[in-house]
Structures are given as structure tokens and as C-alpha cells.
Design an enzyme around this catalytic site. Structure first.
Site, PDB file in Angstrom:
ATOM      1  N   SER A   7       7.413  -7.684  34.751  1.00 43.79           N
ATOM      2  CA  SER A   7       6.882  -7.288  33.439  1.00 43.79           C
ATOM      3  C   SER A   7       6.346  -5.859  33.485  1.00 43.79           C
ATOM      4  O   SER A   7       5.836  -5.352  32.484  1.00 43.79           O
ATOM      5  CB  SER A   7       5.771  -8.246  33.005  1.00 43.79           C
ATOM      6  N   HIS A 140       6.995 -11.124 -13.887  1.00 46.30           N
ATOM      7  CA  HIS A 140       8.447 -11.369 -13.793  1.00 46.30           C
ATOM      8  C   HIS A 140       9.247 -10.068 -13.821  1.00 46.30           C
ATOM      9  O   HIS A 140      10.405 -10.059 -14.218  1.00 46.30           O
ATOM     10  CB  HIS A 140       8.936 -12.299 -14.921  1.00 46.30           C
ATOM     11  N   SER A 261      20.969  12.567   1.468  1.00 44.32           N
ATOM     12  CA  SER A 261      22.152  11.858   1.940  1.00 44.32           C
ATOM     13  C   SER A 261      23.066  12.849   2.638  1.00 44.32           C
ATOM     14  O   SER A 261      23.098  14.028   2.283  1.00 44.32           O
ATOM     15  CB  SER A 261      22.866  11.225   0.748  1.00 44.32           C
ATOM     16  N   LYS A 267      20.986  13.225  -3.722  1.00 49.34           N
ATOM     17  CA  LYS A 267      20.137  12.101  -3.344  1.00 49.34           C
ATOM     18  C   LYS A 267      18.816  12.506  -2.709  1.00 49.34           C
ATOM     19  O   LYS A 267      18.743  13.444  -1.929  1.00 49.34           O
ATOM     20  CB  LYS A 267      20.879  11.210  -2.348  1.00 49.34           C
ATOM     21  N   GLU A 274      11.272   2.314   2.491  1.00 49.89           N
ATOM     22  CA  GLU A 274      12.279   1.337   2.929  1.00 49.89           C
ATOM     23  C   GLU A 274      12.027   0.901   4.375  1.00 49.89           C
ATOM     24  O   GLU A 274      12.191  -0.272   4.727  1.00 49.89           O
ATOM     25  CB  GLU A 274      13.683   1.928   2.778  1.00 49.89           C
TER      26      GLU A 274
HETATM   27  N1  ARG Z   1       2.735 -10.789  34.573  1.00 56.20           N
HETATM   28  C1  ARG Z   1       2.123 -12.065  34.387  1.00 56.20           C
HETATM   29  C2  ARG Z   1       1.934 -12.379  32.896  1.00 56.20           C
HETATM   30  O1  ARG Z   1       2.136 -11.518  32.116  1.00 56.20           O
HETATM   31  C3  ARG Z   1       0.814 -12.102  35.083  1.00 56.20           C
HETATM   32  C4  ARG Z   1       0.354 -13.461  35.445  1.00 56.20           C
HETATM   33  C5  ARG Z   1       1.191 -14.036  36.492  1.00 56.20           C
HETATM   34  N2  ARG Z   1       0.649 -15.260  36.987  1.00 56.20           N
HETATM   35  C6  ARG Z   1       1.388 -16.105  37.730  1.00 56.20           C
HETATM   36  N3  ARG Z   1       0.832 -17.186  38.116  1.00 56.20           N
HETATM   37  N4  ARG Z   1       2.631 -15.841  38.024  1.00 56.20           N
HETATM   38  O2  ARG Z   1       1.587 -13.462  32.507  1.00 56.20           O
END
Ligand code: ARG
Length: 449
Positions: A7, A140, A261, A267, A274
Site C-alpha cells: 500500500s 418542475h 471547442s 463555443k 460539468e
Molecule cells: N497497510 C495496512 C493497512 O492499510 C496496515 C495494517 C496491516 N496489518 C496487518 N495485520 N497486515 O491496513
């Protein structure tokens, strides 16, 4: 697996709050005697270096390190040795990530609150400036009764005031600290959670460790609140799009908020409006994403929860951008065209209700008055004129009780001025309401410009 599991590509946004949380945790561990004072000092020194590296762009957010929490801990250990390895005592990434996310979101909420304030101030300021500008009010999307442009703008101020109130309420539930829940069951160490909460500015510590590490209802609640604000922005955007067409021509949007445009030289497209309308869709999608993310998750932490961050971050970014640009557009890039508004109100028989009310004041039951005015409107329509253009004699043919004071009630100005009760569209009422809104914004200490 490494790429799929990681992540760090997005949770690196949590780096600053992760360090803040770790420092509070380390200082507390020092205070209760779990960490030696020298280790706490080393951790503080190492974290200061990491902060500098992140600021300088030299910190390696390496995908091999999975997430921001591991990356910072590894770097800390590389910098200070064993003290870095002791930091994670009495803690888990589960309570750590929940704490980080809440800290980050709390800051985002405070920034968004300031954005909402600026937007509300723009609406109220313009409402005050255009309290006398008459436009058709619609139901309406058919012309209904005349209203003032200021009144119309204050309707949005009211919506965003509720969004601000919802955001403030949501913040209370965000600002509760999971840290100390550890992996799921709490910790065997004599930690002082209240001390950590105080240092981090949390209002309270979470009362159940299983709940603390697992629920993301705070994120879902926030995204729901944000989605409602986006719905309000989208409604306004839709009106801007309609109003800036040549058929309506009620407003001119400054060129810097529009594009041309590539093929049609004439335009001028209301792109900002939008895009705002379109971006409401992605935030609504994030509400669904987080709802479905939570449903069916057994206690306690599951890795599903790693999927909370991208919708949450994108919601904050999207709402932040939309609030900022709409505030700028309303405050500095929106000019009403009072003539077009007035003509549209005239063409729509907008004062028909005023004539019916007039007849009621002359003793005609409302249902009969409604019928009489409907006939008068049909006659005016057949001749292509407004009610106000029918002569006294012509009007009296529909209802003999009509007197020579009738034309005063058929004017647009008379119509709006007569609606002077609380919440009404009369210019005097709109001015007072706009001033009250501005005063309320100025009085709130969190809302100084
Ligand atoms: N990157 C993980 C999350 O966003 C952190 C927690 C991970 N915990 C675990 N037990 N693998 O949730």
C-alpha cells in the site's frame, strides 16, 4: 505478491501522521518505564532525520517495504539501531494504521471546513449584492413564481451550512484514538493511552480494542458527508450549466472557468460546472466502495481495510478541489444578467399566484380564485401577453371584484416584496438573511477568513 500486497504507493500520504503517532507512543513508553530515556531520545532524533528526508524527497518509499509504517520503522532502525526495533513494543500495525488514518482525516476535515466557510461566504456575499435581482423561481423546471437571485444563492448557503454541521459532527467520531488496542485484544504492557491521546489531540480513547482496530465507519461516515456536499455542488453546477446556455442567458461565467471547442469557434463551454457535476459521481462511488468494504467483515482487523485509503484520499482531494474552484467562481467569476432573468419571469406568468392571492383578499375562495386566474392566464397566453398587460376591464371580465389596485400586485417587484416573512424572497428579507449568514461565519472562531 509484493506489488499486490503493498500500500506504500498511496499510504505514503500518512507519513507525517505516522511519525507523529510513533513519537507520542515512544514518549509514553518512556514515561511508563517500558523504554529507556536514551531510546526515546534516539527515536526522536531518528524521526527528525526521516522528516527531513521526506521533505527533501530523498526518503525511499520502497515497494519491498509494503507500507508506510514498515518503511519508516525500517529506516528508523537503520538510522538508530536497536532503539528503532523497540518502538513497536505494545503496538501493532492494526492500531497504528487506524490511528494514522484518523489523524490524517481529522486534518483533512479541518481544511475542508475552511473551504466550506470560504464557499458559504462567497454565496452570502453575492446574495447580499444581488438581493434585488429578480429571476423566475421554478418548480418542475417550469416558471413558478418570481424570486430574487440573492434568495436563490442563499438556498445553497443553507445547504453548505448543513454540510459544515455534518462535517463537524463527523469529526467528533473521527477524533477517537485506537492506539493501545494493539493487534486486537489490547496489550500486556502498562501503557498510558490517555497521555498519548492528549499529545495527539484526540478527544477520547477507543473503548473496545476489537472495534478500534477493525471498524472504518468513521471513514464511511466522512465519505457520506462529503458525498452529500458533492450532491449540493452538483445541483448548483447543473444550474450554472443551464443558466449559461443562450436560451437562459441568466449568468455569464468568467472565461477562465470555461473552455472553447477545438472545432466550433463560437463555443464557450462551462467545463468547471460539468466537471463538478461529474466528480460528484466518483464520490458517490466511494460511498458504495466503503459500504461494501465493511459489510460482511468479521471482527477484528482484515486486510480488506487497506482498501479504505484510496477512496478516502480521493474523496478528500475531489471535495477540496470542487469547494475551492466553486468558491472562486461564485466569488469572482459569476455575473448575473438581470434583464434576461426578468424577461423570463415575465414570460412565465410568474405572478399568477399573486393575482389569486389578491382575489382571496377580496373574499373569493382560493379554489375559485385559482380557476379564475387559470382562465385569465389562458386568455393572456392566446394573445401572447403577460397578465400585467391585460387592462383593468379585461381582468374584471374574469372577476368583477378586481379593483384598480390590481396592477400593483402583478408586478414582479411587488410579488417578491410581498413575500417578506421568515425564509421569504423579499429583497429586505434576503439582505437580512445574507447579513445573518455572514455574521454567523464571522462569529465562529474556527471560521476567520
Ligand atoms: N497497510 C495496512 C493497512 O492499510 C496496515 C495494517 C496491516 N496489518 C496487518 N495485520 N497486515 O491496513
Amino acid at each position: 505478491m509484493q506489488r499486490f500486497n503493498a500500500s506504500i504507493g498511496f499510504d505514503r500520504r500518512l507519513a507525517a501522521v505516522d511519525i507523529q503517532g510513533s513519537l507520542a507512543h515512544a514518549r509514553m513508553l518512556g514515561a511508563v518505564g517500558v523504554l529507556a530515556a536514551a531510546d526515546v531520545v534516539a527515536i526522536e532524533r531518528g524521526m527528525a532525520t526521516i522528516r527531513d528526508e521526506i521533505a527533501a524527497g530523498t526518503f525511499a518509499f520502497d515497494v519491498a517495504l509494503e507500507d508506510v509504517h514498515f518503511a519508516i520503522e525500517k529506516r528508523l532502525t537503520a538510522l538508530i539501531g536497536d532503539a528503532g526495533k523497540r518502538l513497536h513494543t505494545a503496538r501493532s500495525r492494526n492500531d497504528q494504521v487506524a490511528t494514522d488514518t484518523r489523524l490524517w482525516l481529522r486534518g483533512a476535515i479541518d481544511d475542508l471546513d475552511a473551504r466550506l466557510t470560504a464557499l458559504r461566504r462567497a454565496f452570502a456575499t453575492q446574495a447580499l449584492a444581488h438581493a434585488d435581482v429578480i429571476m423566475p423561481g421554478y418548480t418542475h423546471l417550469q416558471v413558478a413564481q418570481p424570486v430574487t437571485f440573492g434568495h436563490h444563492l442563499l438556498a445553497y448557503e443553507a445547504m453548505f451550512a448543513r454540510d459544515a454541521a455534518r462535517l463537524a459532527d463527523c469529526r467528533k467520531r473521527v477524533n477517537v484514538m485506537p492506539l493501545g488496542a494493539a493487534a486486537l485484544a489490547g496489550t500486556t504492557f502498562p501503557i498510558d493511552r490517555e497521555r498519548v491521546a492528549r499529545e495527539l489531540g484526540f478527544d477520547a480513547v477507543a473503548g473496545n480494542s476489537l472495534d478500534a482496530v477493525s471498524d472504518r465507519d468513521f471513514a464511511l461516515e466522512f465519505v457520506s458527508v462529503a458525498s452529500l456536499a458533492m450532491v449540493h455542488l452538483s445541483r448548483f453546477a447543473e444550474e450554472l450549466i443551464l443558466w449559461s446556455t443562450s436560451r437562459f442567458a441568466f449568468v455569464t461565467i468568467a472565461d477562465r472557468f470555461c473552455t472553447g471547442s477545438s472545432i466550433m469557434p463560437q463555443k464557450k463551454n462551462p467545463d468547471v460546472a460539468e466537471l463538478v457535476r461529474g466528480k460528484a459521481a466518483r464520490v458517490a462511488g466511494h460511498v458504495t466502495a466503503l459500504t461494501v468494504l465493511m459489510k460482511g467483515q468479521p471482527l477484528a482487523y482484515n486486510k480488506d481495510n487497506q482498501e479504505d485509503k484510496e477512496p478516502l484520499f480521493d474523496t478528500v482531494d475531489t471535495l477540496d478541489d470542487c469547494l475551492a474552484i466553486v468558491a472562486d467562481l461564485v466569488g469572482t467569476g459569476l455575473a448575473p444578467n438581470p434583464d434576461a432573468m426578468r424577461n423570463a419571469a415575465r414570460e412565465g406568468y410568474a405572478t399568477a399566484t399573486d393575482l389569486a392571492d389578491y382575489l382571496v383578499r377580496r373574499g373569493v375562495p382560493f379554489r375559485d380564485a385559482h380557476e379564475v386566474v387559470a382562465r385569465a392566464v389562458r386568455a393572456a397566453e392566446a394573445r401572447g401577453v403577460d397578465l400585467a398587460e391585460l387592462s383593468l376591464a379585461e381582468l374584471q371580465a374574469f372577476a368583477p371584484v378586481i379593483g384598480d389596485d390590481v396592477h400593483a400586485v402583478l408586478t414582479l417587484a411587488g410579488s417578491v416584496a410581498a413575500r417578506d416573512g421568515v425564509g421569504g424572497t423579499a429583497p429586505a428579507r434576503v439582505r437580512a438573511a445574507a447579513q445573518a449568514a455572514l455574521a454567523a461565519l464571522a462569529a465562529d472562531p474556527r471560521r476567520q477568513p
